[in-house]
Design a protein around this motif. Structure first.
Motif, mmCIF file in Angstrom:
data_model
loop_
_atom_site.group_PDB
_atom_site.id
_atom_site.type_symbol
_atom_site.label_atom_id
_atom_site.label_comp_id
_atom_site.label_asym_id
_atom_site.label_seq_id
_atom_site.Cartn_x
_atom_site.Cartn_y
_atom_site.Cartn_z
ATOM 1 N N GLY A 104 -5.226 -6.817 -7.800
ATOM 2 C CA GLY A 104 -5.365 -5.393 -8.075
ATOM 3 C C GLY A 104 -6.759 -4.825 -8.026
ATOM 4 N N LYS A 108 -8.324 -1.590 -2.940
ATOM 5 C CA LYS A 108 -7.284 -0.775 -2.314
ATOM 6 C C LYS A 108 -7.163 -1.041 -0.816
ATOM 7 C CE LYS A 108 -7.392 3.088 -5.590
ATOM 8 N NZ LYS A 108 -7.567 4.555 -5.736
ATOM 9 N N ARG A 109 -8.281 -1.388 -0.183
ATOM 10 C CA ARG A 109 -8.281 -1.625 1.260
ATOM 11 C C ARG A 109 -9.016 -2.924 1.552
ATOM 12 N NH1 ARG A 109 -11.141 2.412 4.531
ATOM 13 N NH2 ARG A 109 -12.812 1.881 3.072
ATOM 14 N N THR A 116 2.750 -8.956 -5.264
ATOM 15 C CA THR A 116 2.311 -7.591 -4.941
ATOM 16 C C THR A 116 0.926 -7.347 -5.516
ATOM 17 O OG1 THR A 116 3.377 -6.723 -6.942
ATOM 18 C CG2 THR A 116 4.665 -6.675 -4.892
ATOM 19 N N ASN A 117 0.259 -6.356 -4.943
ATOM 20 C CA ASN A 117 -1.024 -5.882 -5.475
ATOM 21 C C ASN A 117 -2.058 -6.995 -5.579
ATOM 22 O OD1 ASN A 117 -2.733 -3.860 -6.311
ATOM 23 N ND2 ASN A 117 -2.148 -4.011 -8.473
ATOM 24 N N SER A 135 -5.158 -9.420 -3.018
ATOM 25 C CA SER A 135 -5.900 -9.622 -1.778
ATOM 26 C C SER A 135 -6.143 -11.118 -1.624
ATOM 27 C CB SER A 135 -7.236 -8.880 -1.805
ATOM 28 O OG SER A 135 -7.048 -7.503 -2.061
ATOM 29 N N GLY A 161 -0.760 -4.548 6.463
ATOM 30 C CA GLY A 161 -1.817 -4.122 5.537
ATOM 31 C C GLY A 161 -3.127 -3.991 6.270
ATOM 32 N N TYR A 186 -4.573 0.407 7.057
ATOM 33 C CA TYR A 186 -3.329 0.147 6.322
ATOM 34 C C TYR A 186 -2.188 0.396 7.284
ATOM 35 C CZ TYR A 186 -0.020 0.052 2.438
ATOM 36 O OH TYR A 186 1.016 -0.289 1.580
ATOM 37 N N LYS A 206 -5.685 -7.776 2.994
ATOM 38 C CA LYS A 206 -5.092 -6.929 1.962
ATOM 39 C C LYS A 206 -3.710 -6.529 2.455
ATOM 40 C CE LYS A 206 -4.477 -4.222 -1.576
ATOM 41 N NZ LYS A 206 -4.257 -4.772 -2.919
ATOM 42 N N SER A 211 0.224 -4.983 2.739
ATOM 43 C CA SER A 211 0.866 -3.713 2.437
ATOM 44 C C SER A 211 1.670 -3.873 1.158
ATOM 45 C CB SER A 211 1.778 -3.296 3.591
ATOM 46 O OG SER A 211 2.857 -4.206 3.695
ATOM 47 N N SER A 212 2.416 -2.832 0.791
ATOM 48 C CA SER A 212 3.197 -2.894 -0.447
ATOM 49 C C SER A 212 4.321 -3.918 -0.346
ATOM 50 C CB SER A 212 3.788 -1.510 -0.767
ATOM 51 O OG SER A 212 4.585 -1.062 0.321
ATOM 52 N N ASN A 213 4.630 -4.327 0.896
ATOM 53 C CA ASN A 213 5.642 -5.364 1.098
ATOM 54 C C ASN A 213 5.008 -6.485 1.909
ATOM 55 O OD1 ASN A 213 7.968 -6.846 1.368
ATOM 56 N ND2 ASN A 213 8.769 -5.606 3.058
#
Length: 766
Positions: free
Chosen positions: A639, A642-643, A670-671, A673, A696, A713, A737, A739-741
């Motif tokens: 977490g 973000k990128r 999830t979340n 890197s 991602g 992204y 990083k 993606s959300s999936n």
């Protein structure tokens, strides 16, 4: 006309001159689709001006007429047709023993017998005879040659009743003679269903007398983003040139469009019927309806026309005027098309406006509907009842399954990522035409949906029971025309993949085999040349990535697969190559920066351009290190970033040892890197290519320099980079990083000019 003369044709002429009848070899013959049963015999039958044709009944007339027409054009004489008995020539005989479309063909030196139960069976037999004749039979001009047919015994029948092709007229329009040419191609390869996509957001292509604005205005548009893309590509590729005859000036503006009058549609339908082809009309509703709403705005919920985020505003399903409008249109459609089915689209409907519309919400409440999807099904059932009152059946894209179908509706399964749709339909008793993007979207480039993939695709889902399989009517390939702006491009997208549709639609699954099929396809190109078809030829390979040089490098070009008569031409100055350019024979050396462009030719047929930039690289010196551990070290922060571009490594990072680059246990997380670090071993001084495939975002650094930028992204995609490395160890860092999936992070490497392989523990240490 292209002047390809095969060895087979030469052999025929020689045989004719010596007054002997040739005996053919199996390898001389190409039949697509292949027959169920085929036996080659000695000798051959010769057609000449005295050859007679005997008919028993009217069911044989279309087949006879078509054969007579071929000889009128190519031989310059008309075969005599009668209902009397003959001892020599071509005899049509009716039997009640064969299924629809099936036939028996017996060719002997003095007589040909064709047996079938229906007119499509006789017609299919003539198409087999057509392919047994020299390719010159396709000529529109008289050809001086002998017309021998090998003696054969064939028993044949189709696997599926629906063997279809689709053309989209809304995005880009096609002329009457082009439609007729395409129908002739379909007939040659025993395809029997022609799906005309006549309306969509970009244009209304069918005259509706009750609503003249649909074609007076709805058939014309200002150039759009699809035209822009085609025009950009057309700078270097004539196959993307927009047909200028489809433009005209309206009220001082240059507009693109066109439409068919009802008389022209009748002509198309009659032309198809003469070839035993059924024409299926598609009138998209309630979505993809902008070309109608533009001119009759009362049809939408807010009486406005336009685009939402992705799709246009649909017709309002809460107003009685919408239903009246649709039925008035369909009343004219059903009068024009004698087909059993009328296709109403029903795909990609933007339901947001219905969620806010008091009229639509009122219908949902009054009819006890669960949601807007059931509202669309309510509309479909209403339209279906009307079509049934006119003796027709409703068909739509697979989205119509959601919300429920009656047992009489049929659907086309196009979303291969929606496997439950055909399952639901079959369980409900609905018939299905398989037209999935996985194989049958021929607007996809040939390099993406390759011939072998199309051929090997099994249309009946593996999970289907025998009872469910009974509901599979057949298959269809679609030619959506967003980036098909002219008929030559459409031919290029259709052939040779149309051969695979022909054979899959005809031949039983157990009898299919790609290698002999492909050999038959190779022999069909001379026939396509006579037909003046601009088919796809194998792509030039070797220029997919930029070419990096330190001092110089050798460039190797090749074809994606061998095809007789195909030659590669290239340039080194960035100009578009033609047959006057450098002809590729052997690898060549480049020493300077610039752009290489190449394309292949077979006669006058050419393919899409391939190009690559030549860039200069300086060697990275190897590091004076001796890594102690195989593999890499990995840090997984949670977490923090973000990128992928935001990732920074603190001195307190908690590293763990891993064998290579893969998600492993993190695939469902999830979340997070990932950072991999260590050393890559270059086995020799060379330019290396590194490639990533990631969702991602991902970045690859070699010796602290960015080598592969797959940042941002995005969904899964590939990116590559080139770097010149001296033999030895080099620092490598991979940052990812998801993606959300989270789906994938893969890295390949290789010396430029060689095949890439997955990067692994054999070349990684830390």
């Amino acid at each position: 006309m292209k002047k390809y003369v095969t060895l087979l044709c030469i052999a025929m002429v020689v045989a004719a001159c010596s007054n002997s009848r040739p005996t053919f070899k199996k390898e001389d013959i190409s039949l697509v689709p292949k027959p169920v049963s085929f036996q080659l015999k000695d000798s051959s039958f010769e057609f000449n001006s005295a050859t007679a044709i005997s008919l028993e009944d009217q069911s044989q007339q279309k087949a006879a007429n078509y054969l007579v027409g071929l000889f009128n054009n190519a031989a310059g004489y008309s075969l005599a047709v009668s209902e009397g008995k003959i001892n020599e020539g071509l005899i049509f005989e009716s039997t009640q023993e064969l299924k629809e479309g099936a036939y028996q063909l017996e060719v002997d030196p003095d007589i040909i017998r064709i047996k079938a139960t229906d007119e499509s069976g006789f017609f299919n037999a003539v198409q087999t005879l057509r392919q047994l004749l020299p390719a010159a039979i396709e000529s529109k001009e008289v050809v001086d040659t002998a017309w021998f047919v090998p003696c054969v015994s064939i028993e044949d029948e189709p696997r599926f009743q629906w063997r279809g092709m689709h053309m989209d007229f809304s995005r880009h329009f096609f002329k009457m003679d082009e439609v007729k040419a395409f129908l002739d191609y379909m007939a040659l390869y025993k395809l029997n269903t022609y799906h005309m996509h006549l309306t969509d957001d970009q244009g209304w292509r069918l005259e509706i007398k009750k609503y003249p604005l649909l074609t007076e205005k709805g058939a014309w548009r200002i150039p759009n983003n699809q035209d822009t893309i085609c025009n950009t590509r057309a700078v270097e590729n004539d196959l993307y040139k927009i047909d200028e005859s489809n433009f005209k000036e309206i009220d001082g503006e240059r507009m693109y469009g066109g439409f068919y009058t009802q008389e022209q549609i009748k002509e198309i339908v009659a032309y198809a019927e003469d070839r035993c082809i059924t024409v299926i009309p598609e009138i998209d509703m309630p979505g993809h309806f902008k070309s109608a709403i533009d001119n009759y705005p009362f049809l939408s919920c807010n009486e406005e026309s336009g685009w939402d985020t992705v799709f246009t505003y649909p017709a309002c399903l809460g107003k009685e005027t919408t239903y009246e409008f649709m039925k008035n249109i369909l009343s004219e459609v059903v009068a024009l098309f004698p087909s059993k089915y009328v296709h109403i689209g029903g795909d990609e409907v933007n339901i947001k406006s219905w969620e806010q519309c008091p009229h639509c919400q009122g219908v949902i409440k009054e009819n006890g509907l669960k949601d807007e999807h059931e509202l669309q099904s309510h509309f479909n059932r209403n339209i279906e009842q009307y079509l049934q009152s006119q003796g027709k059946q409703l068909m739509g894209w697979d989205e119509i399954v959601r919300g429920g179908l009656t047992k009489d509706a049929s659907m086309m399964w196009w979303r291969n990522w929606a496997p439950k749709a055909p399952q639901i339909a079959a369980d409900n008793g609905n018939d299905i035409v398989v037209t999935t993007t996985a194989a049958y979207y021929f607007d996809y480039l040939n390099e993406g949906n390759k011939l072998e993939r199309v051929y090997n695709y099994e249309p009946v889902p593996e999970s289907f029971s025998p009872e469910q399989e009974e509901h599979v009517l057949g298959i269809q390939a679609n030619l959506w025309s967003e980036w098909i702006p002219n008929f030559k491009r459409l031919e290029y997208q259709a052939f040779p993949r149309m051969f695979a549709v022909s054979e899959t639609g005809w031949v039983a699954k157990k009898d299919k085999d790609f290698e002999p099929f492909n050999k038959s396809v190779q022999k069909q190109y001379d026939r396509l040349d006579v037909l003046d078809v601009h088919y796809y030829i194998p792509a030039v390979e070797g220029l997919e990535k930029e070419i990096a040089i330190v001092d110089s490098t050798s460039v190797t070009l090749k074809l994606a697969y061998p095809l007789e008569g195909v030659e590669i031409y290239y340039t080194l100055d960035g100009s578009v190559p033609d047959k006057n350019s450098l002809k590729y024979t052997n690898p060549f050396v480049v020493k300077d920066t610039g752009t290489i462009k190449a394309r292949a030719y077979r006669g006058d047929v050419f393919n899409d351009l391939k190009s690559s930039k030549i860039v200069k690289r300086e060697f990275y010196e190897a590091l004076e290190v001796t890594p102690e551990n195989n593999g890499l070290k990995r840090w997984v922060p949670k977490g923090k970033f973000k990128r992928v571009e935001d990732i920074k490594i603190p001195t307190t990072a908690n590293w763990t040892a891993v064998d290579g680059i893969e998600l492993g246990e993190l695939k469902e997380e999830t979340n997070f890197s990932i950072i991999y670090e260590g050393f890559f071993k270059a086995e020799k001084d060379a330019v290396y290519i590194f490639e990533t495939q990631a969702d991602g975002g991902s970045l690859v650094y070699l010796d602290k320099e960015l080598a592969v930028d797959n940042g941002g992204y995005h969904g899964p995609r590939k990116r590559y980079g080139t770097v010149a490395l001296k033999k030895g160890w080099h620092a490598i860092s991979v940052r990812y990083k998801p993606s959300s999936n989270p789906r994938m992070i893969k890295v390949w490497y290789g010396v430029q000019g060689e095949d890439l392989e997955p990067i692994d523990i054999s070349v990684l240490s830390h």
